[in-house]
Design an enzyme around this catalytic site. Structure first.
Site, mmCIF file in Angstrom:
data_model
loop_
_atom_site.group_PDB
_atom_site.id
_atom_site.type_symbol
_atom_site.label_atom_id
_atom_site.label_comp_id
_atom_site.label_asym_id
_atom_site.label_seq_id
_atom_site.Cartn_x
_atom_site.Cartn_y
_atom_site.Cartn_z
ATOM 1 N N THR A 1 -136.650 -22.953 -31.713
ATOM 2 C CA THR A 1 -136.147 -23.324 -33.081
ATOM 3 C C THR A 1 -137.076 -22.587 -34.042
ATOM 4 O O THR A 1 -138.319 -22.191 -33.750
ATOM 5 C CB THR A 1 -136.516 -25.081 -33.411
ATOM 6 O OG1 THR A 1 -138.046 -24.913 -32.920
ATOM 7 C CG2 THR A 1 -135.881 -25.960 -32.305
ATOM 8 N N HIS A 2 -136.530 -22.402 -35.198
ATOM 9 C CA HIS A 2 -137.431 -21.272 -36.221
ATOM 10 C C HIS A 2 -137.496 -20.159 -35.365
ATOM 11 O O HIS A 2 -138.450 -19.339 -35.724
ATOM 12 C CB HIS A 2 -138.731 -22.049 -36.425
ATOM 13 C CG HIS A 2 -138.383 -23.237 -37.189
ATOM 14 N ND1 HIS A 2 -138.087 -23.725 -38.475
ATOM 15 C CD2 HIS A 2 -138.345 -24.706 -36.352
ATOM 16 C CE1 HIS A 2 -138.094 -25.078 -38.534
ATOM 17 N NE2 HIS A 2 -138.355 -25.799 -37.304
ATOM 18 N N LYS B 1 -131.022 6.022 -27.548
ATOM 19 C CA LYS B 1 -130.715 4.565 -28.103
ATOM 20 C C LYS B 1 -129.273 4.215 -27.483
ATOM 21 O O LYS B 1 -128.462 5.015 -26.910
ATOM 22 C CB LYS B 1 -130.375 4.887 -29.557
ATOM 23 C CG LYS B 1 -131.495 5.198 -30.230
ATOM 24 C CD LYS B 1 -132.286 3.852 -30.601
ATOM 25 C CE LYS B 1 -131.532 3.421 -31.935
ATOM 26 N NZ LYS B 1 -132.277 2.085 -32.377
ATOM 27 N N ASN C 1 -127.090 1.216 -28.699
ATOM 28 C CA ASN C 1 -127.056 0.142 -29.787
ATOM 29 C C ASN C 1 -125.945 -0.969 -29.598
ATOM 30 O O ASN C 1 -124.873 -0.443 -29.313
ATOM 31 C CB ASN C 1 -126.797 0.974 -31.293
ATOM 32 C CG ASN C 1 -128.017 1.865 -31.474
ATOM 33 O OD1 ASN C 1 -128.941 1.493 -31.258
ATOM 34 N ND2 ASN C 1 -127.620 2.904 -32.030
ATOM 35 N N ASN D 1 -89.271 -17.139 -54.989
ATOM 36 C CA ASN D 1 -90.477 -18.167 -54.890
ATOM 37 C C ASN D 1 -90.360 -19.145 -53.784
ATOM 38 O O ASN D 1 -91.444 -19.240 -53.009
ATOM 39 C CB ASN D 1 -90.389 -18.961 -56.122
ATOM 40 C CG ASN D 1 -90.551 -18.037 -57.464
ATOM 41 O OD1 ASN D 1 -90.850 -16.444 -57.390
ATOM 42 N ND2 ASN D 1 -90.704 -18.574 -58.773
ATOM 43 N N TYR E 1 -95.052 -21.265 -59.826
ATOM 44 C CA TYR E 1 -95.213 -19.873 -59.403
ATOM 45 C C TYR E 1 -95.639 -18.890 -60.298
ATOM 46 O O TYR E 1 -95.140 -18.909 -61.297
ATOM 47 C CB TYR E 1 -94.062 -19.388 -58.633
ATOM 48 C CG TYR E 1 -94.193 -17.780 -58.346
ATOM 49 C CD1 TYR E 1 -94.598 -17.750 -56.919
ATOM 50 C CD2 TYR E 1 -94.054 -16.813 -58.892
ATOM 51 C CE1 TYR E 1 -94.859 -16.258 -56.388
ATOM 52 C CE2 TYR E 1 -94.154 -15.458 -58.487
ATOM 53 C CZ TYR E 1 -94.652 -15.338 -57.176
ATOM 54 O OH TYR E 1 -94.847 -13.839 -56.704
ATOM 55 N N LYS F 1 -101.281 -12.168 -49.773
ATOM 56 C CA LYS F 1 -100.949 -11.586 -48.669
ATOM 57 C C LYS F 1 -101.867 -10.621 -47.962
ATOM 58 O O LYS F 1 -102.290 -10.632 -46.755
ATOM 59 C CB LYS F 1 -99.404 -10.832 -48.740
ATOM 60 C CG LYS F 1 -98.584 -11.879 -48.710
ATOM 61 C CD LYS F 1 -97.153 -11.097 -49.217
ATOM 62 C CE LYS F 1 -96.393 -12.087 -50.040
ATOM 63 N NZ LYS F 1 -96.839 -12.870 -51.177
ATOM 64 N N GLN G 1 -98.799 -13.127 -55.261
ATOM 65 C CA GLN G 1 -98.200 -11.837 -54.572
ATOM 66 C C GLN G 1 -99.646 -11.578 -53.820
ATOM 67 O O GLN G 1 -99.441 -10.782 -52.731
ATOM 68 C CB GLN G 1 -97.642 -10.818 -55.300
ATOM 69 C CG GLN G 1 -97.164 -9.626 -54.494
ATOM 70 C CD GLN G 1 -96.225 -8.827 -55.312
ATOM 71 O OE1 GLN G 1 -95.186 -9.300 -55.511
ATOM 72 N NE2 GLN G 1 -96.606 -7.869 -55.701
ATOM 73 N N SER H 1 -126.840 7.252 -30.682
ATOM 74 C CA SER H 1 -127.298 7.448 -31.625
ATOM 75 C C SER H 1 -127.245 9.160 -31.949
ATOM 76 O O SER H 1 -127.431 9.788 -30.733
ATOM 77 C CB SER H 1 -128.850 7.210 -31.993
ATOM 78 O OG SER H 1 -129.444 8.144 -32.924
ATOM 79 N N GLU I 1 -122.880 -6.111 -33.981
ATOM 80 C CA GLU I 1 -123.212 -5.866 -35.141
ATOM 81 C C GLU I 1 -121.908 -6.069 -36.360
ATOM 82 O O GLU I 1 -122.196 -6.059 -37.469
ATOM 83 C CB GLU I 1 -124.076 -4.671 -35.411
ATOM 84 C CG GLU I 1 -125.373 -4.760 -34.739
ATOM 85 C CD GLU I 1 -126.213 -3.215 -34.469
ATOM 86 O OE1 GLU I 1 -126.195 -2.342 -35.622
ATOM 87 O OE2 GLU I 1 -126.485 -2.879 -33.466
#
Ligand code: ARG
Length: 485
Positions: A183-184, A311, A313, A138, A345, A353, A350, A305, A318
């Site tokens: 903004t927005h 394309k 991408n 432990n 404990y 991890k 366990q 693509s 992403e």
């Protein structure tokens, strides 16, 4: 690096692969704790309770902790000098086996700790069996995870610094490059691209501070807590702390073995870093879209693509955006793992991890790739400038101009709003209206108005600490370069 990919020779066996590897094998050796039990666990339970397939990456840290523990036991005359020598020599062999990939991991030995202890006992005899005196798995596992995480934090903080350096170089290059600030997601006011990038520099600077602060709470020694109540042997915890570079002791033995708040805190830091990366990612995706056309990313960061030949991408940003969800999920996993656990404990722990390791790995990969990606951004300054000329970006500057001529801000706002409507009706930008037209909205407008209506005039006027005036951006870059060093 320590928190990166698995060291060579540490095969990760997960899920079904791990299961099938151990199926139909000859009977496994007895578990270290089997004395109390009348029958062995079923194979299914063995697989369910084992952690060796993921905690084996703690091996080097486990050995470091064990050596510090053994040296303390010898110094306190709990074990003999001869036992210590046998333990040290056995551990050297194990280390060599780990590094060359020759170490034999066994599921029957459950976890990294018992695997190493079993091998040590094979090499060092009774001395190996004495290593676990005054210790429990432990406090051992809590120590290993803290040691591992401390290394991971150091490596990640350095990686964050490299990403910041990349941002700085781009910001310096584009201290004068005009772009529309939003903004927005609507055109708001002109800023420089350098100023915009420096915003990310600041976010990552705070992220680094957070990591370094978190490190202080990671860097405490649990060993000595044993199972939960401490130990009856005359141990010297300070000596172990010093040998392992811990800044202090976990002050309460029950807390030392039971809490994983340090790991949760790290995952919270990581989730925030990824959140910042996700914002940058989203902007890169937008800027790279032909609708914006602000930047190009080198081909090495993009893919095509399989159906649409034209394309290109932005897969890397992403994916980083997507991986942000994964890291935030790990934070939730650890919070839920700890929620309502009674002291001290519990085996639940366990499960800390895999989320922790994956958080560090994902973050490390992302930071490394973004350091290169940011350095590779190619800016289309003309496209940025054209966009800044489209959304009446200098409307606030006109209002401020009128205020400086004596109008109250609300009245100035109203006058400019009407001018914007007129420009919209004519299908042009506010800055493209003539002097006579502008004077219809306020007689205070003079020929000097065009100085503030230009993009450069607007930028230069925001000349204060934290402002977007190019000279301020250059000063911010200069200061940041010094801070980074
Ligand atoms: N593999 C265990 C873990 O990661 C080690 C501690 C086990 N302790 C115990 N009492 N079963 O938490």
């Amino acid at each position: 690096m320590s928190n990166g990919a698995q060291a060579p020779g540490f095969p990760i066996l997960t899920g079904f692969r791990a299961m099938s590897k151990t199926r139909n094998k000859k009977p496994q050796p007895r578990a270290a704790w089997s004395g109390r039990f009348a029958e062995p666990v079923s194979e299914r339970v063995q697989r369910f309770t084992a952690s060796v397939h993921f905690d084996q990456r703690l091996a080097e840290h486990d050995i470091r902790g064990s050596l510090a523990h053994a040296r303390m036991l010898a110094a306190c005359a709990v074990i003999s000098r001869r036992d210590l020598a046998a333990i040290e020599s056995g551990m050297r062999t194990i280390q060599a086996e780990l590094r060359s990939g020759k170490f034999k991991w066994s599921l029957a030995s459950e976890d990294v700790h018992l695997n190493i202890e079993r091998r040590l006992t094979a090499l060092a005899g009774d001395a190996g069996k004495r290593l676990h005196t005054a210790r429990s798995r432990n406090d051992q596992v809590a120590t290993d995870v803290r040691l591992w995480l401390r290394d991971a934090i150091d490596a990640l903080a350095a990686q964050l610094g490299a990403l910041q350096a990349s941002l700085l170089e781009q910001a310096a290059r584009h201290a004068d490059t005009v772009m529309p600030g939003f903004t927005h997601l609507q055109v708001a006011q002109p800023v420089t691209f350098g100023h915009h990038l420096m915003a990310y520099f600041e976010m990552f600077a705070r992220d680094r501070e957070r990591l370094e602060d978190c490190r202080k709470r990671v860097n405490r020694l649990p060993l000595g807590a044993a199972a939960l109540a401490g130990t009856s042997y005359p141990i010297d915890r300070e000596m172990v702390a010093k040998a392992l570079g811990f800044e202090g002791l976990c002050a309460n033995s029950i807390d030392a073995v039971s809490d994983r708040d340090f790991a949760i805190e790290f995952c919270a830091c990581a989730a925030l870093i990824m959140t910042h990366v996700s914002r940058l990612s989203e902007e890169l995706v937008l800027w790279m879209s032909p609708r914006y056309g602000f930047i190009r990313l080198p081909d090495r960061f993009c893919t095509g693509s399989s159906i649409m030949p034209q394309k290109k991408n932005p897969d890397v940003p992403e994916l980083a955006r997507g991986k942000t969800g994964r890291v935030a999920g790990h934070l939730m996993a650890l919070l839920m793992l700890m929620k309502a656990q009674p002291l001290a404990y519990n085996k639940d722990n366990q499960e800390d991890k895999e989320p922790l390791f994956d958080t560090a790995d994902t973050l490390s990969d992302t930071l490394a790739i973004f350091t290169d990606l940011v350095a590779g951004i190619e800016v289309d300054a003309a496209a940025m400038r054209a966009a800044a000329l489209e959304g009446h970006a200098t409307a606030t500057d006109l209002a401020d101009y009128l205020v400086k001529k004596g109008l109250a801000f609300r009245d100035a706002h109203e006058a400019v709003a009407r001018a914007v409507r007129a420009a919209d009706a004519r299908g042009c930008d506010l800055a493209a209206l003539g002097l006579a037209e502008l004077r219809q909205f306020s007689p205070l407008v003079g020929a000097d108005v065009f100085k503030v209506l230009t993009l450069e005039g607007s930028l230069a006027s925001r000349d204060h600490a934290g402002g977007t005036a190019p000279r301020r951006v250059r000063a911010a870059v200069k200061r940041a370069r010094k801070d980074l060093r």
